[in-house]
Design an enzyme around this catalytic site. Structure first.
Site, PDB file in Angstrom:
ATOM      1  N   HIS A  80       0.847  -1.194   0.000  1.00 56.01           N
ATOM      2  CA  HIS A  80       0.000   0.000   0.000  1.00 56.01           C
ATOM      3  C   HIS A  80       0.883   1.245   0.000  1.00 56.01           C
ATOM      4  O   HIS A  80       2.021   1.228   0.509  1.00 56.01           O
ATOM      5  CB  HIS A  80      -0.911   0.017   1.222  1.00 56.01           C
ATOM      6  CG  HIS A  80      -1.997  -1.001   1.175  1.00 56.01           C
ATOM      7  ND1 HIS A  80      -3.103  -0.966   2.006  1.00 56.01           N
ATOM      8  CD2 HIS A  80      -2.171  -2.102   0.388  1.00 56.01           C
ATOM      9  CE1 HIS A  80      -3.894  -1.980   1.742  1.00 56.01           C
ATOM     10  NE2 HIS A  80      -3.352  -2.690   0.764  1.00 56.01           N
ATOM     11  N   GLU A 119       0.946   3.968   1.756  1.00 57.21           N
ATOM     12  CA  GLU A 119       1.429   4.456   3.044  1.00 57.21           C
ATOM     13  C   GLU A 119       2.578   3.603   3.583  1.00 57.21           C
ATOM     14  O   GLU A 119       3.559   4.122   4.115  1.00 57.21           O
ATOM     15  CB  GLU A 119       0.281   4.486   4.066  1.00 57.21           C
ATOM     16  CG  GLU A 119      -0.832   5.449   3.735  1.00 57.21           C
ATOM     17  CD  GLU A 119      -1.962   4.800   2.945  1.00 57.21           C
ATOM     18  OE1 GLU A 119      -3.100   5.282   3.028  1.00 57.21           O
ATOM     19  OE2 GLU A 119      -1.689   3.800   2.231  1.00 57.21           O
ATOM     20  N   CYS A 150      -1.932  -0.165   7.459  1.00 55.34           N
ATOM     21  CA  CYS A 150      -1.034   0.976   7.295  1.00 55.34           C
ATOM     22  C   CYS A 150      -0.953   1.838   8.554  1.00 55.34           C
ATOM     23  O   CYS A 150       0.030   2.556   8.754  1.00 55.34           O
ATOM     24  CB  CYS A 150      -1.493   1.839   6.132  1.00 55.34           C
ATOM     25  SG  CYS A 150      -1.437   1.009   4.526  1.00 55.34           S
TER      26      CYS A 150
END
Length: 231
Positions: A91, A93, A124
């Protein structure tokens, strides 16, 4: 007697009142700081939304993340890399947090602000707390997966209370910032997919009513200093 108080006891008299000029100066500084932060947030989120558009062009879902330091300088910026890396954990992040640690040469990202066009998910949000990021600014709320609205990881005081050597205090969270612009980027990327997401209620207005939650006071106790794995 010391300073007008009884020796060995704190002075309990009234503090001298601030002059009008002192109060005016203090208020000006506060307004300037607020204006500077607002300008930085607007520039960084616009950058993040623009970056999300490139993610869509590269075959990823349009997620993006920018991390800036306390002076408003970009430390790192990235998008989702799930498809390109063949890894569902990539992801934006998480990728950005990892890059920032390497760029700054430390695991402690205190003073940094993380900008993302969609609320960080639960996965995250834990690294955000572990690296002690000071502020999180996001645009679109994530009612089903969000680490702020659904699971409350970003604000959970128990993490830093029970495990202060591992988790930092809750960061300041700014919600729904430039949400319409972020949603427009998603809609332009793929109107059909965006329509389905909206119909299911996955993304949209942040569920929490407060636009901003202030950061918890930052404390460094003996355990943190002795056992924290943060450089």
């Amino acid at each position: 007697m010391r300073g007008g108080g009884v020796e060995g006891r704190p002075f309990r008299g009234r503090k001298p009142a601030k002059s009008n000029s002192e109060e005016a100066t203090a208020n000006t500084v506060i307004v300037m700081d607020r204006d500077q932060t607002e300008a930085m947030d607007a520039a960084m989120m616009a950058r993040c939304i623009a970056l999300s558009k490139t993610a869509g062009q590269e075959g990823e879902f349009p997620f993006a993340c920018v991390i800036a330091d306390k002076d408003g300088k970009v430390v790192v910026e990235t998008t989702n890399r799930v498809k390109r890396d063949g890894d569902v954990t990539r992801h934006a992040e998480i990728v950005a947090v990892g890059m920032a640690q390497k760029a700054l040469g430390t695991k402690d990202l205190s003073g940094c602000t993380l900008y993302t066009n969609v609320e960080p998910c639960a996965m995250c949000s834990f690294p955000i707390r572990e690296t002690r990021i000071s502020r999180v600014v996001y645009a679109i709320g994530s009612r089903l997966m969000g680490g702020d609205s659904k699971w409350d990881i970003l604000a959970d005081p128990e993490l830093s209370k029970v495990m202060p050597e591992a988790f930092g205090e809750a960061p300041e969270v700014v919600r729904g910032y430039m949400r319409r612009d972020a949603e427009k980027a998603w809609r332009n990327w793929n109107p059909l997919i965006w329509g389905v997401i909206r119909y299911r209620g996955c993304f949209g207005e942040p569920p929490k009513a407060e636009p901003v939650t202030p950061a918890a006071p930052r404390r460094r106790n003996i355990l943190q200093k002795l056992f924290a794995p943060h450089g």
